[in-house]
Design an enzyme around this catalytic site. Sequence first.
Site, PDB file in Angstrom:
ATOM      1  N   GLU A 119      23.206 -54.053  11.838  1.00  0.00           N
ATOM      2  CA  GLU A 119      23.370 -52.605  11.805  1.00  0.00           C
ATOM      3  C   GLU A 119      24.530 -52.218  10.904  1.00  0.00           C
ATOM      4  O   GLU A 119      25.544 -52.912  10.832  1.00  0.00           O
ATOM      5  CB  GLU A 119      23.691 -52.062  13.203  1.00  0.00           C
ATOM      6  CG  GLU A 119      22.514 -51.955  14.124  1.00  0.00           C
ATOM      7  CD  GLU A 119      22.870 -51.196  15.406  1.00  0.00           C
ATOM      8  OE1 GLU A 119      23.946 -50.571  15.466  1.00  0.00           O
ATOM      9  OE2 GLU A 119      22.067 -51.238  16.342  1.00  0.00           O
ATOM     10  N   CYS A 172      30.604 -47.689   8.873  1.00  0.00           N
ATOM     11  CA  CYS A 172      30.905 -48.621   9.959  1.00  0.00           C
ATOM     12  C   CYS A 172      30.135 -49.915   9.669  1.00  0.00           C
ATOM     13  O   CYS A 172      28.907 -49.915   9.672  1.00  0.00           O
ATOM     14  CB  CYS A 172      30.487 -48.042  11.305  1.00  0.00           C
ATOM     15  SG  CYS A 172      30.812 -49.130  12.710  1.00  0.00           S
ATOM     16  N   CYS A 209      27.356 -61.029  18.453  1.00  0.00           N
ATOM     17  CA  CYS A 209      28.778 -61.155  18.756  1.00  0.00           C
ATOM     18  C   CYS A 209      28.969 -62.144  19.902  1.00  0.00           C
ATOM     19  O   CYS A 209      28.248 -62.065  20.908  1.00  0.00           O
ATOM     20  CB  CYS A 209      29.376 -59.805  19.138  1.00  0.00           C
ATOM     21  SG  CYS A 209      31.160 -59.864  19.461  1.00  0.00           S
ATOM     22  N   CYS A 223      31.358 -58.755  25.594  1.00  0.00           N
ATOM     23  CA  CYS A 223      31.947 -57.670  26.385  1.00  0.00           C
ATOM     24  C   CYS A 223      30.862 -57.041  27.265  1.00  0.00           C
ATOM     25  O   CYS A 223      29.739 -56.794  26.812  1.00  0.00           O
ATOM     26  CB  CYS A 223      32.567 -56.627  25.465  1.00  0.00           C
ATOM     27  SG  CYS A 223      33.956 -57.264  24.495  1.00  0.00           S
ATOM     28  N   CYS A 251      28.865 -53.796  26.164  1.00  0.00           N
ATOM     29  CA  CYS A 251      28.468 -53.701  24.759  1.00  0.00           C
ATOM     30  C   CYS A 251      27.054 -54.210  24.532  1.00  0.00           C
ATOM     31  O   CYS A 251      26.709 -55.332  24.922  1.00  0.00           O
ATOM     32  CB  CYS A 251      29.452 -54.504  23.910  1.00  0.00           C
ATOM     33  SG  CYS A 251      29.033 -54.550  22.152  1.00  0.00           S
ATOM     34  N   CYS A 262      26.940 -49.364  19.442  1.00  0.00           N
ATOM     35  CA  CYS A 262      26.713 -50.450  18.506  1.00  0.00           C
ATOM     36  C   CYS A 262      25.745 -51.480  19.099  1.00  0.00           C
ATOM     37  O   CYS A 262      25.912 -51.932  20.225  1.00  0.00           O
ATOM     38  CB  CYS A 262      28.039 -51.115  18.169  1.00  0.00           C
ATOM     39  SG  CYS A 262      27.870 -52.432  16.971  1.00  0.00           S
TER      40      CYS A 262
END
Length: 359
Positions: free
Chosen positions: A112, A125, A132, A136, A139, A351
């Site tokens: 993205e 961004c 990732c 988290c 997220c 995100c």
Amino acid sequence: MAVTPLSTTDDSSRSIPATLAAANSPLLGQSLEELTAWVQAQGQPSYRGKQLYQWLYHQGARSLQDITVFPKAWRQAMESVDVGRSTLHHRVVASDGTVKYLLKLRDDQVIETVGIPSAKRLTVCVSSQVGCPMACDFCATGKGGFIRNLDVHEIVDQVLTVQEDFGQRVSNIVFMGMGEPLLNSTNVVAAIRCLNRDVGIGQRAITLSTVGVPGRIRALAAEQLQVTLAVSLHASNQPQRLQLIPSAGAYPLEVLLDECREYVQLTGRRVTFEYILLAGLNDQPTNATELTQHLRGFQSHVNLIPYNPIDEADYQRPSEASIRSFVAELEHRRIAVTVRYSRGLEENAACGQLRASRQ
């Protein structure tokens, strides 16, 4: 205390000679000197290096076939050369003008990136990883797992893609997309230098956001960049931070803050702290008080971010009254604070949401 820069300490990538990099890597991300060396190695005169440089960074060339000033026979002979541009997989536009892109890379992975226009600027961004590893709890990207780091050209390409789509020069960049930038620090630092040197974006207009990786903030300081460091706290105490950010077990809050203080001392630049407000969890008056105690005497700024709910987690967005109360407590204790509302709420604003919905 001597500190080794990130570019020589990051295990994710090793430094290699420029001429070797130019021979084996996509062209995007390379400097004028490297591109000149490359064209000369192909038997072309040195001035074609400057032509290649201009077409890559300022005229949007996606292949050597696009560079019409090159001899046709040479373009045909170089047809297999990888310039390093992605392909557009999906594009959505929100009512406020924000545009979200899904970009497909050469290995068919999808990332993205977001173009965020305002009256005076165009912000991009960018992502630094496919997925990732930080996981988290709130997220969407973290819920999807980690695949790999992005290369320099894959980071730079995101900015060029948005710039070309908007037909407007990019003014600001935030490394707040998919991934943890300091786990891909060699490529991220190289991309920042390329975006500054070759695309022409000032380093002070670039923000690097990190949840914190032990030792990497200190090493980033040694790079002597002029970027803004944004550290994602998201909690006012260690138990709460550990609940939200699993990696906090190896990087306690006080240790993270000590390294941030060292960063300020080494660079002379303030740190921005990002704090996602989660209803009923970390948006209480006691949380605001705890946060101010951590930041007392700190050269810093706090960005409060009201949470964007995702299907994969049960957290909720706080009320406007809670947000105002939190801000008032920070301001009362003389902590610089801004509320940052996400753009494009109706278009999978958090995100990783758009990527998850399309894969």
